[in-house]
Write a protein that holds these residues in place. Sequence first.
Motif, PDB file in Angstrom:
ATOM      1  N   ARG A   3       0.831  -1.210   0.000  1.00 22.09           N
ATOM      2  CA  ARG A   3       0.000   0.000   0.000  1.00 22.09           C
ATOM      3  C   ARG A   3       0.863   1.256   0.000  1.00 22.09           C
ATOM      4  NH1 ARG A   3      -3.603  -2.571   3.729  1.00 22.09           N
ATOM      5  NH2 ARG A   3      -2.940  -1.233   5.444  1.00 22.09           N
ATOM      6  N   GLU A   4       1.936   1.161   0.768  1.00 23.64           N
ATOM      7  CA  GLU A   4       2.831   2.324   0.849  1.00 23.64           C
ATOM      8  C   GLU A   4       3.490   2.603  -0.505  1.00 23.64           C
ATOM      9  OE1 GLU A   4       6.829   3.419   3.119  1.00 23.64           O
ATOM     10  OE2 GLU A   4       5.466   2.186   4.332  1.00 23.64           O
ATOM     11  N   ALA A   5       3.909   1.517  -1.175  1.00 24.29           N
ATOM     12  CA  ALA A   5       4.532   1.676  -2.497  1.00 24.29           C
ATOM     13  C   ALA A   5       3.538   2.279  -3.488  1.00 24.29           C
ATOM     14  CB  ALA A   5       5.039   0.325  -3.004  1.00 24.29           C
ATOM     15  N   ALA A   6       2.281   1.812  -3.416  1.00 25.26           N
ATOM     16  CA  ALA A   6       1.244   2.327  -4.323  1.00 25.26           C
ATOM     17  C   ALA A   6       0.997   3.811  -4.054  1.00 25.26           C
ATOM     18  CB  ALA A   6      -0.042   1.530  -4.159  1.00 25.26           C
ATOM     19  N   GLU A   7       0.995   4.181  -2.786  1.00 25.55           N
ATOM     20  CA  GLU A   7       0.786   5.599  -2.448  1.00 25.55           C
ATOM     21  C   GLU A   7       1.922   6.458  -2.979  1.00 25.55           C
ATOM     22  OE1 GLU A   7       0.005   6.006   1.809  1.00 25.55           O
ATOM     23  OE2 GLU A   7      -1.744   4.707   1.474  1.00 25.55           O
ATOM     24  N   ARG A   8       3.136   5.941  -2.824  1.00 29.60           N
ATOM     25  CA  ARG A   8       4.294   6.694  -3.303  1.00 29.60           C
ATOM     26  C   ARG A   8       4.230   6.876  -4.824  1.00 29.60           C
ATOM     27  NH1 ARG A   8       8.251   4.061  -0.138  1.00 29.60           N
ATOM     28  NH2 ARG A   8       8.372   2.582  -1.832  1.00 29.60           N
ATOM     29  N   GLU A   9       3.861   5.792  -5.486  1.00 30.52           N
ATOM     30  CA  GLU A   9       3.747   5.848  -6.950  1.00 30.52           C
ATOM     31  C   GLU A   9       2.690   6.872  -7.351  1.00 30.52           C
ATOM     32  OE1 GLU A   9       3.052   2.023  -8.834  1.00 30.52           O
ATOM     33  OE2 GLU A   9       2.388   3.055 -10.647  1.00 30.52           O
ATOM     34  N   GLU A  10       1.596   6.877  -6.609  1.00 27.63           N
ATOM     35  CA  GLU A  10       0.505   7.792  -6.942  1.00 27.63           C
ATOM     36  C   GLU A  10       0.950   9.254  -6.815  1.00 27.63           C
ATOM     37  OE1 GLU A  10      -3.180   6.765  -4.995  1.00 27.63           O
ATOM     38  OE2 GLU A  10      -4.034   8.712  -5.500  1.00 27.63           O
ATOM     39  N   VAL A  11       1.706   9.533  -5.768  1.00 26.02           N
ATOM     40  CA  VAL A  11       2.179  10.917  -5.561  1.00 26.02           C
ATOM     41  C   VAL A  11       3.067  11.346  -6.737  1.00 26.02           C
ATOM     42  CG1 VAL A  11       3.652  12.383  -4.133  1.00 26.02           C
ATOM     43  CG2 VAL A  11       2.026  10.816  -3.058  1.00 26.02           C
ATOM     44  N   VAL A  12       3.987  10.459  -7.142  1.00 25.65           N
ATOM     45  CA  VAL A  12       4.889  10.793  -8.247  1.00 25.65           C
ATOM     46  C   VAL A  12       4.106  10.960  -9.543  1.00 25.65           C
ATOM     47  CG1 VAL A  12       6.908  10.075  -9.575  1.00 25.65           C
ATOM     48  CG2 VAL A  12       6.767   9.499  -7.149  1.00 25.65           C
ATOM     49  N   LEU A  13       3.186  10.017  -9.790  1.00 29.31           N
ATOM     50  CA  LEU A  13       2.412  10.081 -11.031  1.00 29.31           C
ATOM     51  C   LEU A  13       1.538  11.325 -11.099  1.00 29.31           C
ATOM     52  CD1 LEU A  13       1.352   6.376 -11.643  1.00 29.31           C
ATOM     53  CD2 LEU A  13       2.867   7.773 -13.053  1.00 29.31           C
ATOM     54  N   GLN A  14       1.006  11.718  -9.954  1.00 30.16           N
ATOM     55  CA  GLN A  14       0.174  12.917  -9.938  1.00 30.16           C
ATOM     56  C   GLN A  14       1.014  14.148 -10.281  1.00 30.16           C
ATOM     57  OE1 GLN A  14      -3.321  12.600  -9.347  1.00 30.16           O
ATOM     58  NE2 GLN A  14      -3.153  14.580 -10.393  1.00 30.16           N
ATOM     59  N   ALA A  15       2.226  14.187  -9.731  1.00 28.17           N
ATOM     60  CA  ALA A  15       3.119  15.319 -10.028  1.00 28.17           C
ATOM     61  C   ALA A  15       3.470  15.342 -11.517  1.00 28.17           C
ATOM     62  CB  ALA A  15       4.386  15.222  -9.188  1.00 28.17           C
ATOM     63  N   ILE A  16       3.718  14.145 -12.070  1.00 30.69           N
ATOM     64  CA  ILE A  16       4.036  14.027 -13.489  1.00 30.69           C
ATOM     65  C   ILE A  16       2.846  14.461 -14.336  1.00 30.69           C
ATOM     66  CG2 ILE A  16       4.309  12.268 -15.291  1.00 30.69           C
ATOM     67  CD1 ILE A  16       6.254  10.870 -13.433  1.00 30.69           C
ATOM     68  N   HIS A  17       1.696  13.973 -13.947  1.00 28.62           N
ATOM     69  CA  HIS A  17       0.460  14.289 -14.657  1.00 28.62           C
ATOM     70  C   HIS A  17       0.233  15.799 -14.694  1.00 28.62           C
ATOM     71  CE1 HIS A  17      -3.911  14.947 -14.906  1.00 28.62           C
ATOM     72  NE2 HIS A  17      -3.888  13.929 -15.737  1.00 28.62           N
ATOM     73  N   ASP A  18       0.361  16.443 -13.544  1.00 28.83           N
ATOM     74  CA  ASP A  18       0.119  17.891 -13.475  1.00 28.83           C
ATOM     75  C   ASP A  18       1.155  18.652 -14.294  1.00 28.83           C
ATOM     76  OD1 ASP A  18      -1.894  17.114 -11.836  1.00 28.83           O
ATOM     77  OD2 ASP A  18      -1.005  17.857  -9.969  1.00 28.83           O
ATOM     78  N   GLY A  19       2.396  18.173 -14.228  1.00 31.73           N
ATOM     79  CA  GLY A  19       3.453  18.806 -15.006  1.00 31.73           C
ATOM     80  C   GLY A  19       3.186  18.693 -16.503  1.00 31.73           C
ATOM     81  N   LEU A  20       2.827  17.493 -16.946  1.00 36.05           N
ATOM     82  CA  LEU A  20       2.576  17.274 -18.376  1.00 36.05           C
ATOM     83  C   LEU A  20       1.404  18.133 -18.846  1.00 36.05           C
ATOM     84  CD1 LEU A  20       3.000  13.394 -18.516  1.00 36.05           C
ATOM     85  CD2 LEU A  20       4.469  15.059 -19.673  1.00 36.05           C
ATOM     86  N   GLU A  21       0.384  18.209 -18.022  1.00 36.55           N
ATOM     87  CA  GLU A  21      -0.771  19.021 -18.404  1.00 36.55           C
ATOM     88  C   GLU A  21      -0.400  20.483 -18.561  1.00 36.55           C
ATOM     89  OE1 GLU A  21      -5.183  17.356 -17.504  1.00 36.55           O
ATOM     90  OE2 GLU A  21      -4.219  18.536 -15.932  1.00 36.55           O
ATOM     91  N   ALA A  22       0.588  20.899 -17.775  1.00 33.64           N
ATOM     92  CA  ALA A  22       1.056  22.286 -17.875  1.00 33.64           C
ATOM     93  C   ALA A  22       2.134  22.417 -18.950  1.00 33.64           C
ATOM     94  CB  ALA A  22       1.583  22.747 -16.521  1.00 33.64           C
ATOM     95  N   GLY A  23       2.358  21.333 -19.712  1.00 30.78           N
ATOM     96  CA  GLY A  23       3.323  21.384 -20.810  1.00 30.78           C
ATOM     97  C   GLY A  23       4.759  21.146 -20.400  1.00 30.78           C
ATOM     98  N   ARG A  24       4.969  20.606 -19.202  1.00 25.21           N
ATOM     99  CA  ARG A  24       6.345  20.359 -18.757  1.00 25.21           C
ATOM    100  C   ARG A  24       6.719  18.899 -18.959  1.00 25.21           C
ATOM    101  NH1 ARG A  24       7.531  22.197 -12.921  1.00 25.21           N
ATOM    102  NH2 ARG A  24       9.667  22.330 -13.672  1.00 25.21           N
TER     103      ARG A  24
END
Length: 367
Positions: free
Chosen positions: A158-179
Amino acid sequence: MQIAIVGLAGSGKTTVFNTLTRGHAETGGYGGVTLNVGVVKVPDERLGRLAEIFKPKKIVQADVTYVDLPAPPASSEDRVGTEELPADHLARLRDSDALLHVVRAFDDPSNPHPAGTVDAARDLEELDLEFTLADLAMAERRLERLTGSGRHGSPAEREAAEREEVVLQAIHDGLEAGRPIRDLGLDDDASKAIRGFRFLTEKPVLVLLNVGEGDLADERALIDRVAAGYGHQHAMVDALSAKIEMELGELEPDEAAAFMEELGITESSLDRVIALSYRLLGLVSFLTAGPDEVRAWPIADGSTAVDAAGVIHTDLARGFIRAETVAYEDLVRLGSMGEAKKAGRLRSEGKTYRVKDGDVLEILFSR
Ligand SMILES: Nc1nc2c(ncn2[C@@H]2O[C@H](COP(=O)(O)OP(=O)(O)OP(=O)(O)O)[C@@H](O)[C@H]2O)c(=O)[nH]1
Ligand SMILES: [Mg+2]
């Protein structure tokens, strides 16, 4: 180590591939569909100097694999173009360690640009957007799965999944902003958590402007202009005339020299592009030298002596005792291993020693 040559249709990818690999893959069939793979030896003049000292039976250069990929179809509302590439092409693209992004900067009335005008910055952005969309789609799908499935598994899972989610969310937000992901400055843990996705915008990129044969004099200005609008991390911008380089590669050395003089150029861009892409990958070379062979080995910058031993052979890493090390400059200046030793320039380094570019190593190991 593998570098994918990417670019819009007709930008000159296959011409660049032929130039780099001295190959003869077919060019000019607009919107090519074949995949070309070739291995390039990385030029390293240090090997020649070492060979004068050791008189080896052979010289072995480091190599890099280049893959020439067709352009992905353009994305639309309901499809991601890159994901429609044939499966083996997509796998090659994702498996590559870096991208060589060829951008058309040549004008040629006999071969007009499909958009009507030549605009390198526009084309560069167009393909970057495709890769951004591909990464975004992947991140979205995975995030949906992670949040939709609730929280299952052991506490560690569960902890690994949470960590992955945090990273993916940051990536997702960055990509949406064109980064692109390469700009996010992810730390080692974050990079490791997403390694399996092999995101495209995470890969370092060398943008290669393919300039017209009449525009070589303005090459520098064009590079500066495009680079000024491309302030990304792990990205470099360079230029060459793929057509000229390909023609130069087909000539005998003296003919090539005459042709270069005619064009008013002093050096071929080819070696520079190979060296740049090598550096872009974060690679350095360590060297080995003896009567059998003198050889350059690619290794990630920051690797240790035991990593270096493992590149040569796993047995050498397993039985590692120490690495007899001398800097290339010292060895060449002093003329032999014996002299280097007398002068105190031959060092015994242990497992954790960080290997430097140009270190000449002899690994001592027990079987
Ligand atoms: N004048 C000029 N023509 C070039 C140059 N580089 C490539 N071309 C021409 O542009 C056309 C496309 O080149 P390719 O190397 O096939 O381009 P590509 O990106 O591989 O094209 P696809 O695989 O079809 O997407 C060919 O007719 C090349 O001869 C250049 O520097 N100058
Ligand atoms: Mg092609």
